[in-house]
Design a protein around this motif. Structure first.
Motif, PDB file in Angstrom:
ATOM      1  N   GLU A 569      17.441   2.985  -0.091  1.00 21.56           N
ATOM      2  CA  GLU A 569      16.633   2.613   1.061  1.00 21.56           C
ATOM      3  C   GLU A 569      15.440   3.533   1.267  1.00 21.56           C
ATOM      4  O   GLU A 569      14.478   3.178   1.941  1.00 21.56           O
ATOM      5  N   TYR A 570      15.480   4.754   0.720  1.00 29.39           N
ATOM      6  CA  TYR A 570      14.418   5.730   0.924  1.00 29.39           C
ATOM      7  C   TYR A 570      13.311   5.619  -0.114  1.00 29.39           C
ATOM      8  O   TYR A 570      12.348   6.365  -0.069  1.00 29.39           O
ATOM      9  N   THR A 632       4.977   5.826   6.198  1.00 31.76           N
ATOM     10  CA  THR A 632       5.310   5.969   7.616  1.00 31.76           C
ATOM     11  C   THR A 632       6.791   5.732   7.886  1.00 31.76           C
ATOM     12  O   THR A 632       7.194   5.649   9.042  1.00 31.76           O
ATOM     13  N   LEU A 633       7.601   5.605   6.828  1.00 36.05           N
ATOM     14  CA  LEU A 633       9.049   5.558   7.033  1.00 36.05           C
ATOM     15  C   LEU A 633       9.507   6.857   7.695  1.00 36.05           C
ATOM     16  O   LEU A 633       8.997   7.940   7.381  1.00 36.05           O
ATOM     17  N   SER A 640       7.279  14.931   5.209  1.00 37.84           N
ATOM     18  CA  SER A 640       5.922  15.227   4.753  1.00 37.84           C
ATOM     19  C   SER A 640       5.213  16.160   5.738  1.00 37.84           C
ATOM     20  O   SER A 640       4.503  17.087   5.344  1.00 37.84           O
ATOM     21  N   ILE A 641       5.411  15.911   7.026  1.00 35.09           N
ATOM     22  CA  ILE A 641       4.828  16.790   8.050  1.00 35.09           C
ATOM     23  C   ILE A 641       5.384  18.199   7.916  1.00 35.09           C
ATOM     24  O   ILE A 641       4.641  19.194   7.988  1.00 35.09           O
ATOM     25  N   LEU A 642       6.692  18.308   7.698  1.00 37.62           N
ATOM     26  CA  LEU A 642       7.318  19.629   7.545  1.00 37.62           C
ATOM     27  C   LEU A 642       6.734  20.385   6.351  1.00 37.62           C
ATOM     28  O   LEU A 642       6.390  21.565   6.459  1.00 37.62           O
ATOM     29  N   LEU A 643       6.593  19.706   5.219  1.00 37.90           N
ATOM     30  CA  LEU A 643       6.087  20.387   4.025  1.00 37.90           C
ATOM     31  C   LEU A 643       4.652  20.879   4.221  1.00 37.90           C
ATOM     32  O   LEU A 643       4.300  21.991   3.826  1.00 37.90           O
ATOM     33  N   LEU A 690      18.049   4.119  10.715  1.00 36.53           N
ATOM     34  CA  LEU A 690      16.976   5.099  10.677  1.00 36.53           C
ATOM     35  C   LEU A 690      16.342   5.195   9.302  1.00 36.53           C
ATOM     36  O   LEU A 690      15.158   5.513   9.169  1.00 36.53           O
ATOM     37  N   ALA A 691      17.132   4.941   8.270  1.00 36.70           N
ATOM     38  CA  ALA A 691      16.618   5.081   6.904  1.00 36.70           C
ATOM     39  C   ALA A 691      15.445   4.146   6.639  1.00 36.70           C
ATOM     40  O   ALA A 691      14.555   4.467   5.857  1.00 36.70           O
ATOM     41  N   VAL A 692      15.435   2.989   7.272  1.00 31.56           N
ATOM     42  CA  VAL A 692      14.363   2.021   7.023  1.00 31.56           C
ATOM     43  C   VAL A 692      13.428   1.900   8.224  1.00 31.56           C
ATOM     44  O   VAL A 692      12.557   1.029   8.247  1.00 31.56           O
TER      45      VAL A 692
END
Length: 864
Positions: A569-570, A632-633, A640-643, A690-692
Motif C-alpha cells: 500500500e505504501y 502526498t500520501l 519526507s518532511i522529517l528527512l 492511514l496507509a492510503v
C-alpha cells in the motif's frame, strides 16, 4: 465566520497581547535634562586606563593553576602589592553591550537594544568617555563605535579591527588582543613625533580604553577550561604589563595614571553567556595606580557562595575590598578618579573602599554621587507632574521626598562637610541613594499607569470580547497536565512527569486492547522522550559522535522505510518520487559528514572548510522545498518532511539534541495511529486506512463532525508536544546564552543576526514536526479546524495567566531582568509567542502536507 478570518482575528489579538509587553516594559528607562555633577576637589589622577577582558570569569583570573601558580602573574602581583581587587556583579542579560554600558555609563541597558543586535544606541546616553577631555579606544567594531556615536563634540576616538577578524574558527583568537596591545604601543611611539597628539595625551581627564575580545572568542570556541582560554589570559597579562610599562615611560612615572581591569561578563563552563549563572555574572575587578587603595592583609576571609570558595582559598590573605558590588559602580569610581562629572544617567554607588584619598574627598565624592542621582529623581518627578495635570494633583505629593525634604537633605550633608564631619556626610549621602533608585522604579511604574496612552486601552479592553467568546469551553480533564506544561517553564523535568503519564494513557482508556503493538511503541517512545528534559540544556557539552550517531540512525531508518515504500500500500507511484527520497537520504549522509569534518577541522584550528560551508547553506536552501516534491500520501509526506528538516537540524546540532527530532517524530507517528484507533473505539471513524490516506484529498470542512470530549484532549496533546519541542532540549536561558558551536557548519565569524536566525531555525524545526503531525491528526479524525483552533487558543491563554500567577504566588519570584522580569513577563511572552507560532505553524503545516510541486516530465509521443 470562515476559517481564514477566524485565524486572522486570533492572530491579531495575540499579536496585540504580545506587543503590549514590549510597549510597556521594553522602553528606555533614561531621562534627560539633568545638570552634570562633579566633585569640586582636585582628582588624584590625570588619566585613566580601562582594560576590559571580554568574557573573563572571576575564578578563571583569580584562582591558582593546578601547580599552585597564578594564571596571570603580573596582575596577581598588582593586587598583592599595589592595588585593590574585588568581584563585580553583572546583570542579566550578560552580553557585551549591556556590560560595557553598565561599566562606562553607569546604568543598565535599555533592553530594546537587543532588536539592534546590541550594537546601536536606541537612546543616546552619557558616559565617562563623553565627560572626558579625550578618550582613545582600541578593539572590537561591535563595542567601540556605540560610545563614540553618543559623544558630544569630537573627542572620542576609536581604532577597530575588521569584523571578519572575530572568527570563532580562527587559529588563535588571542591575536585580537595582540592587535590591540600592538596598536596602543605603536600609537604612543608615534605620538612623540606628532606635537598635537602629544599635547592632547598630556591633558587632564584623559581616558584610554582597551577592549580585549580574544578571551571571549576563545571561550566560545574552546570553553573556559581549555588551554586556549587560559593561554589567552596569560597573553592578556603580558600585554597589560607591556602597556603599563609604555605608559609609565611616556608619562615619566608621574604617578598620575589610574588603572582598572575588569570584564563585561563571564562565561559558562560550556562556553556561552547571556543568562544569570554565577559563572556569567561574577567578573573580576583589579584597580591600581593614582588614587586607588593599597592591598590590606588579612588572616583569612571566607565566602559563602560556592562559586567564590575557590577564590577565597587563593586569596585568604589579601582582603577583597568589596564583595559583589554592582557593575554600574565602576563608572562613578572612574569619574571620581579623574575628576569628570558622573555620567548623567548613572545609578552606580561610588565604592569608597577603593579610594586612597582624604575623608574630605570621599565625602565630597559621595555627596556629588547622591546629587547626581537626585537630579534624575527631580527630572522624573517633573515629567510625572507634567503628564498628570488632568489627574489628581495631590498624586505627586504622595511621593515621600518633597522639594523641601530634598533641600534639607542637601543642606544637612553640606553642613557635615563644612564641619569636617566626613563620616556623617558620607552616611547622609549614601542612605537616600538606594531609596532614590527604588522611588524611581515606583515612579516609572505609576508613569506607565497614569499617562495611559491609547495602546493601554486596547490592552485592557481587548480581552473582554475574547474571553466572552471562548468561556464556554470546559477543560476539566486537562488540569493536571496543564500544570505540568506551566511548571515546565520553570522546571523542565515536569515534562518528564507528563510524558510518563502519557505513556499510561492507552491503558487507562482501554486502547491497548485493540492496538497492542501501537500501544507498546507509544509507551516506549514516551519513556524515551521523557529522558530529554532530564538532560543538561543544549550547549553545555558538545558531543559530535552523538550527532553522527543520529545521522547514521536516520539513514538506517530511511533504508527500512524505503523497503516499505517500495511495496504494498505504501508503494511509490513513479521513479521521480523515488529519486526525491534517495536525494533526501543523500542529504542526511552529506550533513553527517559535514558535521564531523567541520568540527575536526576546527579542533585542529584549520577553520571552516569552504566546501562544508557551501554544502551547509545549500542544504538549508533546498530542505524546505524537497517535501513538496514528494507524494502526498500520509506517511510518505510526513517522512519526507522529517528527512528534509533532519538534514538541516544535524548541521545545527552539537550533542544529544540531534536525536531529539527522531524520537519526537516517532512518538508523533504513533500518536497519529493511536488517535485513529481512538476514533474507532468510539465508533466515529469514517476514514480509510492511514496507509492510503492522502493529504491532497482531505474531507471538505462542511463534512466535519461535531466536537467530542476527546477533541479537547487532542488539542491539549498538541500544546503539550509544542512545549516539549521547545523545552525538551533547552530553556529560556539556553536560548539567550546559546552555544555558537551550533552554527559552525554555516559560519564562524561573529554575526549576531545571522547566528540568531540560525538558532531560531533550530528552535522552529521541532515545532514544524509537531504541527505537521497535528495536521494529520486533524484531517484523519475529521476534526474541525475552527473548533480545534479555538480550543488551542483557550488552553494557551490559560497557560499564560497561570504561568504569571504561579511565578508570582506559588514560586514567589520577583526577579528584575530580561530573563525573569516581574510577574514572569518572559514566560508570558513565551506563551504568547508559542500561541502565535502555533497559528503560523498551522498554515505552514497545511502547505507542507497538502501541496505538491510537479516537476516537468518528458513524455513520449506515440504516432497514431
Amino acid at each position: 465566520m470562515g476559517i481564514p478570518v477566524f485565524i486572522l482575528a486570533g492572530l491579531l489579538v495575540h499579536v496585540v497581547f504580545l506587543a503590549s509587553i514590549f510597549d510597556i516594559y521594553f522602553s528606555s528607562p533614561l531621562v534627560h535634562g539633568m545638570t552634570p555633577q562633579q566633585t569640586p576637589l582636585p582628582p588624584p589622577a590625570r588619566r585613566l586606563v580601562l582594560f576590559v577582558a571580554d568574557g573573563l570569569r572571576a575564578d578563571s583570573l583569580f584562582e591558582l593553576n593546578s601547580n599552585n601558580t597564578p594564571q596571570a602573574p603580573y596582575l596577581r602581583a598588582i593586587l598583592e602589592n599595589n592595588g585593590s581587587w574585588g568581584i563585580s556583579h553583572t546583570r542579566v542579560p550578560t552580553e557585551s553591550r549591556p556590560g560595557h554600558v553598565a561599566l562606562i555609563a553607569g546604568f543598565y541597558e535599555d533592553v530594546s537594544a537587543v532588536a539592534k543586535g546590541w550594537k546601536e544606541n536606541p537612546v543616546e546616553f552619557d558616559s565617562v568617555f563623553n565627560e572626558s577631555k579625550y578618550t582613545w579606544s582600541w578593539g572590537s567594531p561591535d563595542i567601540l563605535p556605540m560610545f563614540a556615536k553618543g559623544a558630544t563634540g569630537d573627542h572620542v576616538y576609536t581604532f577597530c579591527y575588521t569584523a571578519e577578524s572575530e572568527d570563532f574558527g580562527a587559529q588563535d583568537a588571542a591575536e585580537l588582543d595582540t592587535w590591540v596591545f600592538d596598536h596602543v604601543k605603536s600609537f604612543f611611539n608615534s605620538s612623540r613625533s606628532n606635537q598635537t597628539l602629544f599635547s592632547a595625551l598630556n591633558e587632564e581627564k584623559v581616558v584610554l580604553f582597551l577592549h580585549l575580545l580574544g578571551i571571549d572568542t576563545n571561550g566560545h570556541a574552546h570553553r573556559p577550561y581549555s588551554k586556549e582560554y587560559k593561554e589567552n589570559i596569560r597573553k592578556v597579562d603580558e600585554g597589560v604589563k607591556e602597556v603599563v610599562s609604555v605608559l609609565e615611560s611616556f608619562y615619566g612615572n608621574d604617578g598620575k595614571t589610574a588603572y582598572i581591569l575588569t570584564s563585561d561578563h563571564g562565561m559558562t563552563d560550556w562556553g556561552s553567556h547571556g543568562a544569570g549563572h554565577p559563572s556569567e555574572t561574577l567578573t573580576p575587578l583589579i584597580a591600581w595606580g593614582a588614587g586607588v587603595n593599597y592591598p590590606q592583609k588579612v588572616t583569612s576571609q571566607l565566602f559563602e557562595d560556592n562559586f567564590l570558595k575557590g577564590i577565597s582559598r587563593s586569596f585568604n590573605y589579601v582582603k577583597m575590598r568589596m564583595l559583589l558590588f554592582a557593575q554600574a559602580d565602576i563608572a562613578p569610581l572612574m569619574a571620581s578618579l579623574i575628576g569628570v562629572p558622573f555620567p548623567l544617567n548613572s545609578v552606580g554607588t561610588l565604592p569608597l573602599e577603593y579610594l586612597n584619598n582624604t575623608d574630605h574627598f570621599k565625602a565630597e565624592s559621595m555627596f556629588t554621587n547622591a546629587v547626581q542621582v537626585l537630579e534624575q529623581f527631580k527630572v522624573t518627578k517633573h515629567m510625572v507632574k507634567k503628564k498628570n495635570v488632568s489627574l489628581n494633583n495631590n498624586y505627586c505629593c504622595t511621593v515621600p521626598l518633597s522639594d523641601s525634604e530634598q533641600i534639607n537633605f542637601l543642606k544637612k550633608a553640606r553642613l557635615y562637610i563644612q564641619q569636617q564631619k566626613y563620616n556623617e556626610a558620607v552616611s547622609e549621602s549614601t542612605g537616600p541613594l538606594y531609596g532614590f533608585t527604588f522611588l524611581g522604579m515606583i515612579i516609572a511604574f505609576f508613569l506607565l499607569i497614569q499617562t495611559s496612552p491609547w495602546t493601554y486601552y486596547v490592552y485592557c479592553l481587548l480581552p473582554v470580547p475574547v474571553w466572552y467568546a471562548v468561556c464556554f469551553i470546559y477543560l476539566k480533564n486537562c488540569k493536571f497536565h496543564l500544570m505540568c506544561v506551566v511548571f515546565s517553564f520553570f522546571y523542565r523535568s515536569t515534562l518528564t512527569v507528563g510524558l510518563l503519564v502519557f505513556a499510561g494513557w492507552p491503558v487507562i482508556t482501554q486502547l491497548w486492547v485493540q492496538a497492542k503493538r501501537t500501544t507498546l511503541i507509544w509507551t516506549l517512545l514516551c519513556v524515551l522522550l521523557a529522558v530529554f528534559p532530564l538532560m543538561p540544556v543544549v550547549g553545555r557539552e558538545s558531543n559530535i559522535p552523538l550527532v553522527i550517531a543520529a545521522g547514521l540512525t536516520t539513514l538506517l531508518i530511511s533504508c527500512f522505510s524505503l523497503a516499505s515504500f517500495s511495496r504494498g500500500e505504501y508503494k511509490y507511484q513513479s521513479k521521480e518520487d523515488l529519486k526525491v527520497y534517495l536525494y533526501q537520504m543523500f542529504s542526511i549522509a552529506l550533513s553527517t559528514y559535514v558535521v564531523s569534518s567541520t568540527h575536526n577541522s576546527l579542533k585542529n584550528k584549520q577553520g571552516l572548510p569552504i566546501f562544508n560551508q557551501i554544502i551547509s547553506w545549500m542544504t538549508l536552501a533546498f530542505s524546505s522545498a524537497l517535501p513538496l516534491l514528494s507524494p502526498t500520501l500520509l506517511f510518505q509526506r510526513l517522512f519526507s518532511i522529517l528527512l528534509s528538516l533532519m538534514a538541516t537540524y544535524l548541521l545545527l546540532s552539537t550533542g544529544y539534541e540531534a536525536l531529539f527530532p527522531l524520537v519526537l517524530s516517532g512518538l508523533l507517528l504513533a500518536w497519529i495511529q493511536m488517535e485513529q484507533e481512538a476514533l474507532q473505539h468510539y465508533g466515529l471513524s469514517l476514514k480509510p486506512k492511514l496507509a492510503v490516506f492522502n493529504f491532497a484529498y482531505a474531507t471538505d470542512i462542511t463534512q466535519f463532525r461535531q466536537l467530542h470530549l476527546d477533541d479537547i484532549r487532542r488539542s491539549f496533546f498538541f500544546v503539550f508536544f509544542i512545549v516539549t519541542a521547545f523545552f525538551g532540549t533547552g530553556n529560556i536561558a539556553s536560548v539567550n546564552s546559546f552555544d555558537p558551536a551550533s552554527v559552525y557548519c554555516f559560519l564562524t565569524v561573529f554575526s549576531p543576526f545571522m547566528m540568531g536566525g540560525l538558532l531560531l531555525l533550530k528552535v522552529v524545526i521541532p515545532f514544524v514536526l509537531v504541527s505537521c503531525a497535528f495536521e494529520a491528526v486533524q484531517v484523519t479524525t475529521q476534526l474541525s479546524s475552527k473548533s480545534l483552533f479555538l480550543i488551542v487558543l483557550v488552553i494557551s491563554d490559560i497557560m499564560a495567566l497561570v504561568s504569571c500567577f504561579s511565578q508570582l504566588f506559588l514560586l514567589g519570584k520577583f526577579a528584575f531582568s530580561v530573563l525573569s522580569p516581574p510577574c514572569s513577563i518572559s514566560h508570558y511572552v513565551l506563551v504568547m509567542s508559542l500561541t502565535i507560532f502555533m497559528m503560523l505553524m498551522n498554515g505552514l503545516a497545511q502547505l507542507l502536507t497538502t501541496k505538491r510541486l510537479e516537476l516537468s516530465r518528458r513524455t513520449k509521443h506515440h504516432s497514431t
